[in-house]
Motif scaffolding. Structure first.
Motif, short mmCIF file in Angstrom:
data_model
loop_
_atom_site.label_atom_id
_atom_site.label_comp_id
_atom_site.label_asym_id
_atom_site.label_seq_id
_atom_site.Cartn_x
_atom_site.Cartn_y
_atom_site.Cartn_z
N VAL A 1 0.84 -1.20 0.00
CA VAL A 1 0.00 0.00 0.00
C VAL A 1 0.87 1.25 0.00
O VAL A 1 0.61 2.21 -0.74
CB VAL A 1 -0.95 -0.01 1.21
N VAL A 2 1.93 1.25 0.81
CA VAL A 2 2.84 2.39 0.84
C VAL A 2 3.52 2.58 -0.52
O VAL A 2 3.64 3.70 -1.03
CB VAL A 2 3.90 2.21 1.95
N THR B 1 0.92 3.82 -3.06
CA THR B 1 0.45 5.16 -2.72
C THR B 1 1.47 6.22 -3.11
O THR B 1 1.12 7.30 -3.61
CB THR B 1 0.14 5.26 -1.22
N LYS C 1 1.03 9.89 -10.71
CA LYS C 1 0.79 8.88 -9.69
C LYS C 1 0.30 7.57 -10.31
O LYS C 1 -0.52 7.58 -11.24
CB LYS C 1 -0.23 9.38 -8.68
N ASN D 1 -1.46 5.29 -8.63
CA ASN D 1 -2.85 5.14 -8.18
C ASN D 1 -3.52 6.50 -8.20
O ASN D 1 -3.73 7.13 -7.16
CB ASN D 1 -2.88 4.52 -6.78
N GLY E 1 -7.07 6.78 -6.31
CA GLY E 1 -7.19 6.62 -4.86
C GLY E 1 -8.06 5.43 -4.49
O GLY E 1 -7.98 4.37 -5.12
N VAL E 2 -8.92 5.62 -3.49
CA VAL E 2 -9.79 4.52 -3.02
C VAL E 2 -11.19 4.62 -3.62
O VAL E 2 -12.04 3.77 -3.31
CB VAL E 2 -9.90 4.53 -1.48
N GLY F 1 -2.20 0.27 -11.17
CA GLY F 1 -2.89 0.71 -9.97
C GLY F 1 -4.20 -0.03 -9.75
O GLY F 1 -4.54 -0.40 -8.62
N LEU G 1 -6.36 0.94 3.03
CA LEU G 1 -5.95 1.93 2.04
C LEU G 1 -6.21 3.35 2.52
O LEU G 1 -5.35 4.23 2.39
CB LEU G 1 -6.68 1.69 0.72
N SER H 1 -3.29 6.13 3.34
CA SER H 1 -3.29 7.35 2.52
C SER H 1 -3.43 8.59 3.37
O SER H 1 -2.70 9.58 3.18
CB SER H 1 -4.42 7.28 1.49
N ASP I 1 -0.73 11.70 4.08
CA ASP I 1 -1.11 13.08 3.87
C ASP I 1 -0.86 13.91 5.13
O ASP I 1 -0.38 15.05 5.05
CB ASP I 1 -2.59 13.15 3.46
#
Length: 449
Positions: free
Chosen positions: A246-247, A250, A280, A282, A285-286, A387, A421, A425, A429
């Motif tokens: 995930v890191v 992201t 990016k 991804n 995002g989610v 992604g 996730l 994220s 941030d």
């Protein structure tokens, strides 16, 4: 690391922002446990323990991740922040297809404030509808979940108390929306995201506590049924692997080399250096997981009422969460679709190519204008596939773990899915916001070596 944390709290402004954010999150957690005055809490708990409507329970459990609330308990914050998120998504989608909103979006700060005002009005409207529907859906069943003094002879809430409950839940969501805006203005981090992360992190210890309780009662064994050493080792390794993945995704970027033109002003020469354009991996995002899971939960809940007939049973089995092959296949397909759909809305290669051209920046090997836009679109299509594949893997991992290792679904969801996730994220941030304060005062950031 401890020295960096000490430095964070030695800066008065940053310390004040952090403590204010923690105070507002604590207020949110207190209201999280305050039930509506008309609710019989024991009847609600008994209803969920004995309820046969597993589709409704799955829908409420899934929505709880996105709403920063526990929808199985009818509290003053019962709707959570989900109506505001829904209204924001609706206006973001409309801004890409409806010309008046598109013009407002291009007006800068004034246009953004106007769209936020419309979003708040839409949130109140959604709250009124969802709270009424929520009360009706929760009240269906055998035993009434409302206290007798607030009900009529049929065991349903009187009209006055229905209005009071709807108004209270609407005010609860409006208050959460205000809390998020206060964190944005006077605290640190994104307020709405922090509220959601606080709800997710508060749910995470319970599966671990239940697993520890099960181990204390049954003990550990080498293999077979129950809790085994092999299962624990697999869970620990998978947890570390998922966090690492995930890191990595992201923070993952595709860096496209670019070069800016030289500008001579007086005796000084500006620009002319080589940079890179970060894209990016991804980009969505989610949001694809939120859309996909919401769409799949609603049909299973609707078709649950048609069970008994041949077609009703078939449709329920197809959309049921228990159907490993068909459900996960549709889940993966919807995640890929929404990844490309959301990226197409939020990423405009033509506008980016035009901005690069205006700033005198070119991508080496491609002419400014249409050729640059086509290249950027091609790159984004390729990295979005990566992604989307990662999002699909993380989304179905809890289901695969629960069936392969025969563990509880809530424990399996701790190792993947939307909750993890969102938590990672939002944490990154938040760290980046703290780093910006540290770097501005000539300190090293938390992530710097």
């Amino acid at each position: 690391m401890f020295e960096k944390i000490r430095v964070v709290f030695t800066i008065p402004e940053l310390r004040r922002k952090i403590f204010l954010t923690l105070l507002l999150l604590a207020i949110f957690r207190i209201g999280y446990h305050i039930n509506l005055p008309v609710i019989d809490t024991e009847a609600v708990s008994k209803s969920f323990d004995t309820s046969s409507n597993s589709a409704l329970q799955n829908l409420l459990n899934q929505a709880a991740f996105f709403s920063a609330s526990d929808l199985r308990q009818i509290t003053i914050f019962g709707l959570g922040i989900m109506p505001y998120i829904s209204a924001s998504i609706i206006f973001q989608l409309l801004a890409s297809v409806w010309e008046p909103l598109e013009k407002l979006q291009k007006e800068g700060e004034s246009g953004r404030k106007k769209i936020n005002e419309y979003t708040r009005y839409a949130t109140i409207g959604l709250c009124l509808f969802q709270s009424w529907f929520y009360l009706i859906a929760m009240s269906r069943g055998g035993e009434s979940i409302f206290l007798p003094q607030f009900c009529n002879d049929a065991g349903q809430l009187t009209l006055f108390w229905q209005f009071t409950s709807v108004f209270t839940m609407t005010c609860g969501t409006a208050f959460l929306m205000w809390l998020g805006e206060q964190i944005d203005a006077y605290g640190i981090g994104n307020g709405i995201s922090l509220l959601i992360m606080a709800g997710i992190l508060a749910r995470m210890p319970f599966p671990i506590i239940e697993l520890a309780h099960q181990i204390s009662q049954e003990g550990l064994n080498v293999g077979g049924e129950g809790v085994s050493v092999v299962k624990l080792l697999v869970l620990v390794v998978l947890f570390v692997a998922v966090i690492t993945g995930v890191v990595f995704i992201t923070l993952g970027q595709r860096r496209i080399p670019s070069q800016s033109a030289k500008h001579v002003r007086g005796r000084r020469v500006f620009g002319g250096g080589r940079q890179y354009l970060p894209m990016k991996v991804n980009q969505a995002g989610v949001m694809p997981i939120i859309f996909a899971s919401s769409l799949l939960m609603i049909p299973s809940w609707l078709f649950a009422g048609l069970r008994g007939s041949t077609w009703g049973n078939v449709l329920y089995e197809i959309f049921s969460h228990d159907s490993l092959f068909t459900y996960n296949l549709m889940y993966i397909g919807l995640i890929f679709f929404f990844c490309y759909f959301w990226t197409a809305i939020t990423f405009n290669p033509k506008d980016m190519a035009e901005n690069l051209k205006k700033n005198g920046t070119i991508i080496r090997g491609h002419r400014p204008g249409k050729q640059t836009a086509d290249y950027l679109e091609k790159v984004m299509v390729h990295i979005t596939y990566v992604g989307a594949a990662f999002l699909a893997l993380v989304a179905i991992l809890p289901t695969l773990l629960a069936n392969a290792l025969e563990i509880r679904p809530d424990l399996a969801s701790f190792y993947g899915g939307t909750g993890l996730l969102i938590a990672v994220s939002v944490a990154f941030d938040l760290v980046q916001k703290i780093d910006s304060h540290l770097v501005m005062r000539n300190y090293k950031g938390l992530l710097e070596k």
